[in-house]
Design an enzyme around this catalytic site. Structure first.
Site, PDB file in Angstrom:
ATOM      1  N   CYS A 155       0.833  -1.203   0.000  1.00 52.97           N
ATOM      2  CA  CYS A 155       0.000   0.000   0.000  1.00 52.97           C
ATOM      3  C   CYS A 155       0.869   1.256   0.000  1.00 52.97           C
ATOM      4  O   CYS A 155       1.373   1.676   1.049  1.00 52.97           O
ATOM      5  CB  CYS A 155      -0.942   0.003   1.206  1.00 52.97           C
ATOM      6  SG  CYS A 155      -2.004   1.452   1.261  1.00 52.97           S
ATOM      7  N   CYS A 158      -0.458   4.125   2.107  1.00 57.99           N
ATOM      8  CA  CYS A 158      -0.261   3.952   3.557  1.00 57.99           C
ATOM      9  C   CYS A 158       1.203   4.177   3.943  1.00 57.99           C
ATOM     10  O   CYS A 158       1.493   4.831   4.942  1.00 57.99           O
ATOM     11  CB  CYS A 158      -0.628   2.532   4.015  1.00 57.99           C
ATOM     12  SG  CYS A 158      -2.110   1.858   3.290  1.00 57.99           S
ATOM     13  N   ASP A 159       2.125   3.616   3.170  1.00 57.26           N
ATOM     14  CA  ASP A 159       3.513   3.539   3.623  1.00 57.26           C
ATOM     15  C   ASP A 159       4.510   4.379   2.820  1.00 57.26           C
ATOM     16  O   ASP A 159       5.672   4.485   3.216  1.00 57.26           O
ATOM     17  CB  ASP A 159       3.962   2.066   3.599  1.00 57.26           C
ATOM     18  CG  ASP A 159       3.117   1.201   4.536  1.00 57.26           C
ATOM     19  OD1 ASP A 159       2.681   1.728   5.572  1.00 57.26           O
ATOM     20  OD2 ASP A 159       2.875   0.018   4.229  1.00 57.26           O
TER      21      ASP A 159
END
Ligand code: NDP
Length: 338
Positions: A155, A158-159
């Site tokens: 992701c 997300c990261d």
């Protein structure tokens, strides 16, 4: 003979004892399931959540969540799921560890849906909220699995932030990979994009975006041979699948964007799904083709897939379930009066 009937009686008693009737069964314990539970519990639907194999869902495999509104300093993914569970329980949700192993979903308005838990316990439910999520696909290389959480992520949204200013790579040639590559290109120094064929599957518009982004190094016919690094990702050995030529590149983050698999196996053949197994919901609602069965979160959304969008649809599913139960009750009252 007497002994046989004795055991039979015990068995029948146990079976009867195991069947439980509930108003709202929520399957899955990610942001969608717990948000549905918070709303359903506050509406007195006495929801029961079965957590599935991965209590807390996909967020428990991530570290810092920086993009969920209301956490100015960010929040640890597993901690956020504990908080959501506590919030759902505060209003009376029962959260149970267990896997729904089979279902018999009713097609009738006001019908009772059945679910078997861990191949043993049976539950009957007036409404079912499916929030079983989706699972990111990985390449399956041992080195990739070993470094998940140590620089391998599925992701970028997300990261990606943790790799600000650094060199990263992304695998995949679909819309997700293209979108995430351009997202990463905005924050990282350089993005090497590895596409296994000589063309991308992504839409022309997305391909155009990738092609015009200067710091994306697009490599066709290229696959990951091995992820390099002991504790954290330090590089990749890549291979050209046409020539067999191998090369090592230095990167600190590897993003795998080769698709997701919705967790819908148990519902197959009973509920409408699209070609890729995602549950189909009607219009802007979370209604499925079955009365009293609702779907929320990633199990019905292959486009946005964010914790906050999952939570939003979880709220919608609980409201849809509440309204459905009220309309079933109204119909029953009218027919009794009649
Ligand atoms: P897709 O299935 O569309 O694409 C997967 C990509 O990964 C393909 O390029 C595929 O290659 C590649 N791939 C699969 N397995 C491997 C492997 N083992 N090694 C290397 N590469 C591999 O998945 P997406 O997640 O990209 O998209 C899912 C759906 O969501 C699509 O319908 C997409 O259009 C949609 N979507 C739409 C968005 C938007 O409109 N903004 C954003 C994101 C997704 P190959 O082509 O060779 O099979």
């Amino acid at each position: 003979m007497a002994e046989t009937s004795y055991f039979y009686t015990i068995k029948v008693f146990e079976m009867a004892d195991q069947i439980e009737r509930i108003k709202c069964l929520i399957i899955g314990s990610g942001p969608a399931g717990y948000t549905a539970a918070i709303y359903a519990a506050r509406a007195d639907l006495n929801p029961v959540v079965y957590t599935g194999m991965e209590p807390g869902g996909q967020l428990t495999t991530t570290t810092e969540v920086d993009n969920f509104p209301g956490y100015p300093e960010g929040v640890d993914g597993p901690q956020m799921m504990v908080d959501l569970q506590k919030q759902a329980e505060r209003f009376g949700t029962q959260v149970r560890i267990g896997m729904v192993t089979s279902v018999a979903l009713s097609k009738e308005v006001g019908g009772i849906h059945k679910a078997t838990i861990d191949n043993a316990k049976e539950v009957e439910a007036e409404t079912v909220i499916i929030a079983t999520g989706a699972t990111a696909k990985y390449l399956g290389l041992p080195s990739e699995q070993r470094l998940r959480g140590g620089g391998v992520s599925a992701c970028a949204v997300c990261d990606g932030f943790f790799y600000k200013g650094q060199d990263v790579a992304i695998v995949g040639g679909g819309d997700t990979a293209a979108e995430e590559a351009t997202y990463l290109a905005n924050i990282c120094n350089k993005v090497t994009m590895l596409v296994r064929r000589d063309e991308m599957r992504a839409s022309k518009a997305m391909q155009h975006r990738v092609n015009k982004t200067k710091n994306i190094d697009l490599r066709y016919n290229t696959e990951v041979d091995e992820v390099l690094g002991d504790q954290v990702v330090e590089g990749l050995r890549i291979v050209n699948n046409q020539t067999g030529a191998k090369e090592e590149i230095k990167i600190s983050g590897l993003f795998v964007a080769i698709g997701h698999k919705p967790n819908t196996e148990v519902f197959k053949g009973q509920i409408d799904m699209d070609d890729t197994g995602y549950i189909v919901t009607q219009g802007k609602s979370t209604k499925t083709n079955l009365p009293g069965v609702f779907a929320c979160g990633d199990v019905q959304d292959q486009e946005y897939r964010q914790a906050v969008t999952a939570a939003g649809t979880g709220c919608m599913a609980a409201l849809d379930a509440e309204r459905y139960l009220a309309s079933v009750e109204d119909t029953a009252e009218v027919s009794l009066e009649g």
